[in-house]
Design an enzyme around this catalytic site. Sequence first.
Site, PDB file in Angstrom:
ATOM      1  CE1 TYR A 173     -43.939  58.141  10.262  1.00  0.00           C
ATOM      2  CE2 TYR A 173     -43.315  59.216   8.214  1.00  0.00           C
ATOM      3  CZ  TYR A 173     -42.993  58.444   9.310  1.00  0.00           C
ATOM      4  OH  TYR A 173     -41.705  57.958   9.439  1.00  0.00           O
TER       5      TYR A 173
ATOM      6  CG  HIS B 244     -38.613  51.430  13.768  1.00  0.00           C
ATOM      7  ND1 HIS B 244     -38.477  52.520  14.583  1.00  0.00           N
ATOM      8  CD2 HIS B 244     -39.100  51.898  12.597  1.00  0.00           C
ATOM      9  CE1 HIS B 244     -38.859  53.608  13.925  1.00  0.00           C
ATOM     10  NE2 HIS B 244     -39.244  53.257  12.705  1.00  0.00           N
ATOM     11  CD  GLU B 245     -39.497  50.239   9.046  1.00  0.00           C
ATOM     12  OE1 GLU B 245     -40.573  50.382   8.453  1.00  0.00           O
ATOM     13  OE2 GLU B 245     -38.757  51.199   9.314  1.00  0.00           O
TER      14      GLU B 245
ATOM     15  CG  HIS C  26     -37.259  59.809  10.552  1.00  0.00           C
ATOM     16  ND1 HIS C  26     -38.001  60.067   9.423  1.00  0.00           N
ATOM     17  CD2 HIS C  26     -37.411  58.494  10.816  1.00  0.00           C
ATOM     18  CE1 HIS C  26     -38.556  58.933   9.007  1.00  0.00           C
ATOM     19  NE2 HIS C  26     -38.224  57.968   9.827  1.00  0.00           N
TER      20      HIS C  26
ATOM     21  CD  GLU D 150     -40.225  56.993  12.368  1.00  0.00           C
ATOM     22  OE1 GLU D 150     -39.212  56.455  12.856  1.00  0.00           O
ATOM     23  OE2 GLU D 150     -40.875  56.467  11.463  1.00  0.00           O
TER      24      GLU D 150
ATOM     25  CG  HIS E 169     -43.858  52.375  11.361  1.00  0.00           C
ATOM     26  ND1 HIS E 169     -44.185  53.560  11.977  1.00  0.00           N
ATOM     27  CD2 HIS E 169     -42.547  52.489  11.033  1.00  0.00           C
ATOM     28  CE1 HIS E 169     -43.119  54.344  12.028  1.00  0.00           C
ATOM     29  NE2 HIS E 169     -42.109  53.717  11.465  1.00  0.00           N
TER      30      HIS E 169
ATOM     31  CG  ASP F 258     -37.900  63.622   8.657  1.00  0.00           C
ATOM     32  OD1 ASP F 258     -38.200  62.570   8.073  1.00  0.00           O
ATOM     33  OD2 ASP F 258     -37.633  63.680   9.882  1.00  0.00           O
TER      34      ASP F 258
HETATM   35 ZN   LIG Z   1     -40.160  54.469  11.238  1.00  0.00          ZN
END
Ligand SMILES: [Zn+2]
Length: 361
Positions: A179, A164-165, A266, A188, A168, A261
Amino acid sequence: MSKIILVRNMHGFIPTYLLTELVARNPELYAFADTIAETAKLYATSPIRTNPHLRFVGAGKGDIEIYDCEASTRRPGKKARFEGEQATGNADVDNAYDFTRWVREYFLNVHGRNSIDGSGMKLISSVNYGRGYNNAYWDGRQMTYGKGDGSIFSSFVIADVCGHEIAHGVTQHMANIEYYGQSGALNEHISDVFGEAIEMYAKAIPTAKADWVIGNGIFMPGINGTGIRNMLNPGTAYNDKKLGKDPQPGHMKDYVKTSGDNGGVHYNSGIPNRAFALFAIDLGGNVWDKATKIWYAALANAGNRPSFASFSHQTIEACKVLGTADDLAKLRSAWDRVGVIPNAKGIDDLTPDVGDRSEEE
Ligand SMILES: [Zn+2]
């Protein structure tokens, strides 16, 4: 002349709203307040914060470098295991090495992409950051993993968290998606798609056997949760008095209109996540056979402020090239089942246009 809006986001795996919830519900666990402070520090010193246009590009094959912070907050830390070196016996070091290799192999073998930047950028990670740090963080240049507090969270060196990271970083290089709001939720979402796909690819899990859980194994025993998000059934990943309940919607009728957020990045990622999982399940086989290839092609044409409508349109355009008429019908049905209507010119008119964004240029 319209302004280009850039958002100074925080690319931590655990969303700030959940860390805040954890502090409120567990005042005795100081590690969570510390985690918020440390995450803010990582953000403040992040190279992409100082210069959002900065891109680290390499000229290699994505060589891996793993460092051990040994519970300090100095990065990168002590050299622990570099490309080609033998296992060390330290689980976080060796797992970070293996999972990073999975990410590299997935992008190379499935998408023909040489590392994050497409030209062999080094894959640098620091594990065991801080004391009981409850997050994993991508800062534009490297990965940083905490060991977790050992009460609620276990180590953050987990395959789909790593995927996941690092994804990005891929998104940052391919589309630099804003974002905030629906663009941010898609950013995301794309990280969840690749995070899950990388794990399925490395473990040879067919789509029919996927668990669709992001961050499985992240909780200590006794916590009522399977992970941080469930792509197929958003809102069902956890429900525990120490954490609260997973707040993700899985349909446009439950869309979360918030300026917190980063405009609900998210929260609302649950909607495209569910569309992707439904589509992949209907296709059968392996998720990387067609589904992630279609998403990767859509990402390349997404622009930097896609809405759910315009991104879903791009997936349909990609499917016309990469899939059959039958696949296309399945894709249209998946978007329909989450209430998203594909539209090339669709804009995000649901997210409040205020909040924690900053304007530049
Ligand atoms: Zn993320």
